[in-house]
Design a protein around this motif. Structure first.
Motif, PDB file in Angstrom:
ATOM      1  N   MET A   1       0.812  -1.197   0.000  1.00  0.00           N
ATOM      2  CA  MET A   1       0.000   0.000   0.000  1.00  0.00           C
ATOM      3  C   MET A   1       0.857   1.263   0.000  1.00  0.00           C
ATOM      4  N   ALA A   2       1.979   1.211   0.680  1.00  0.00           N
ATOM      5  CA  ALA A   2       2.830   2.389   0.782  1.00  0.00           C
ATOM      6  C   ALA A   2       3.654   2.614  -0.477  1.00  0.00           C
ATOM      7  N   GLN A   3       3.694   1.625  -1.355  1.00  0.00           N
ATOM      8  CA  GLN A   3       4.445   1.709  -2.607  1.00  0.00           C
ATOM      9  C   GLN A   3       5.894   2.122  -2.363  1.00  0.00           C
ATOM     10  N   GLN A   4       6.506   1.488  -1.389  1.00  0.00           N
ATOM     11  CA  GLN A   4       7.900   1.736  -1.047  1.00  0.00           C
ATOM     12  C   GLN A   4       8.719   0.496  -1.391  1.00  0.00           C
ATOM     13  N   PRO A   5       9.924   0.686  -1.903  1.00  0.00           N
ATOM     14  CA  PRO A   5      10.774  -0.494  -2.135  1.00  0.00           C
ATOM     15  C   PRO A   5      11.167  -1.106  -0.790  1.00  0.00           C
ATOM     16  N   VAL A   6      11.220  -2.414  -0.750  1.00  0.00           N
ATOM     17  CA  VAL A   6      11.585  -3.104   0.485  1.00  0.00           C
ATOM     18  C   VAL A   6      12.643  -4.158   0.200  1.00  0.00           C
ATOM     19  N   TRP A   7      13.341  -4.531   1.256  1.00  0.00           N
ATOM     20  CA  TRP A   7      14.311  -5.608   1.193  1.00  0.00           C
ATOM     21  C   TRP A   7      13.853  -6.636   2.207  1.00  0.00           C
ATOM     22  N   LEU A   8      13.301  -7.735   1.707  1.00  0.00           N
ATOM     23  CA  LEU A   8      12.852  -8.793   2.590  1.00  0.00           C
ATOM     24  C   LEU A   8      14.023  -9.712   2.859  1.00  0.00           C
ATOM     25  N   ARG A   9      14.175 -10.090   4.108  1.00  0.00           N
ATOM     26  CA  ARG A   9      15.305 -10.919   4.482  1.00  0.00           C
ATOM     27  C   ARG A   9      14.840 -11.982   5.463  1.00  0.00           C
ATOM     28  N   ASP A  10      15.090 -13.234   5.131  1.00  0.00           N
ATOM     29  CA  ASP A  10      14.783 -14.317   6.057  1.00  0.00           C
ATOM     30  C   ASP A  10      15.814 -14.301   7.172  1.00  0.00           C
ATOM     31  N   VAL A  11      15.340 -14.431   8.392  1.00  0.00           N
ATOM     32  CA  VAL A  11      16.260 -14.481   9.524  1.00  0.00           C
ATOM     33  C   VAL A  11      15.893 -15.664  10.414  1.00  0.00           C
ATOM     34  N   VAL A  12      16.902 -16.240  11.002  1.00  0.00           N
ATOM     35  CA  VAL A  12      16.718 -17.266  12.023  1.00  0.00           C
ATOM     36  C   VAL A  12      16.818 -16.536  13.352  1.00  0.00           C
ATOM     37  N   LEU A  44       2.551  -3.463  14.820  1.00  0.00           N
ATOM     38  CA  LEU A  44       1.423  -2.549  14.657  1.00  0.00           C
ATOM     39  C   LEU A  44       1.882  -1.214  14.098  1.00  0.00           C
ATOM     40  N   ASP A  45       2.990  -0.700  14.579  1.00  0.00           N
ATOM     41  CA  ASP A  45       3.507   0.583  14.082  1.00  0.00           C
ATOM     42  C   ASP A  45       3.888   0.483  12.610  1.00  0.00           C
ATOM     43  N   ILE A  46       4.433  -0.652  12.196  1.00  0.00           N
ATOM     44  CA  ILE A  46       4.775  -0.846  10.779  1.00  0.00           C
ATOM     45  C   ILE A  46       3.502  -0.885   9.934  1.00  0.00           C
ATOM     46  N   MET A  47       2.489  -1.587  10.412  1.00  0.00           N
ATOM     47  CA  MET A  47       1.217  -1.641   9.664  1.00  0.00           C
ATOM     48  C   MET A  47       0.592  -0.261   9.570  1.00  0.00           C
ATOM     49  N   LEU A  48       0.629   0.507  10.660  1.00  0.00           N
ATOM     50  CA  LEU A  48       0.081   1.857  10.621  1.00  0.00           C
ATOM     51  C   LEU A  48       0.864   2.739   9.662  1.00  0.00           C
ATOM     52  N   TRP A  49       2.201   2.632   9.674  1.00  0.00           N
ATOM     53  CA  TRP A  49       3.016   3.406   8.744  1.00  0.00           C
ATOM     54  C   TRP A  49       2.668   3.051   7.299  1.00  0.00           C
ATOM     55  N   ALA A  50       2.497   1.764   7.021  1.00  0.00           N
ATOM     56  CA  ALA A  50       2.211   1.305   5.664  1.00  0.00           C
ATOM     57  C   ALA A  50       0.842   1.760   5.169  1.00  0.00           C
ATOM     58  N   SER A  51      -0.060   2.028   6.094  1.00  0.00           N
ATOM     59  CA  SER A  51      -1.413   2.420   5.687  1.00  0.00           C
ATOM     60  C   SER A  51      -1.565   3.934   5.524  1.00  0.00           C
ATOM     61  N   LEU A  52      -0.501   4.699   5.819  1.00  0.00           N
ATOM     62  CA  LEU A  52      -0.583   6.155   5.664  1.00  0.00           C
ATOM     63  C   LEU A  52      -0.703   6.507   4.193  1.00  0.00           C
TER      64      LEU A  52
END
Length: 53
Positions: A1-12, A44-52
């Motif tokens: 929704m935020a149309q921002q580039p992201v870097w997804l990284r799997d972490v253990v 929750l803060d990340i979801m709220l940021w993404a919905s702005l």
């Protein structure tokens, strides 16, 4: 929704990357790190940021 580039990284969670721990010593996932070094490390803060508009 935020149309921002992201870097997804799997972490253990028992072997967290040092870059992540430097940004967020809590060691929780997910972590959103901005180019200005601002960090959001609560889901929750990340979801709220993404919905702005």
């Amino acid at each position: 929704m935020a149309q921002q580039p992201v870097w997804l990284r799997d972490v253990v969670t028992s072997h967290l990357p040092s870059e992540m721990l430097q940004a967020s010593p809590k060691g929780t996932v997910p972590v959103l790190i901005f180019t200005d070094s601002t960090v959001i490390d609560e889901s929750l803060d990340i979801m709220l940021w993404a919905s702005l508009p």
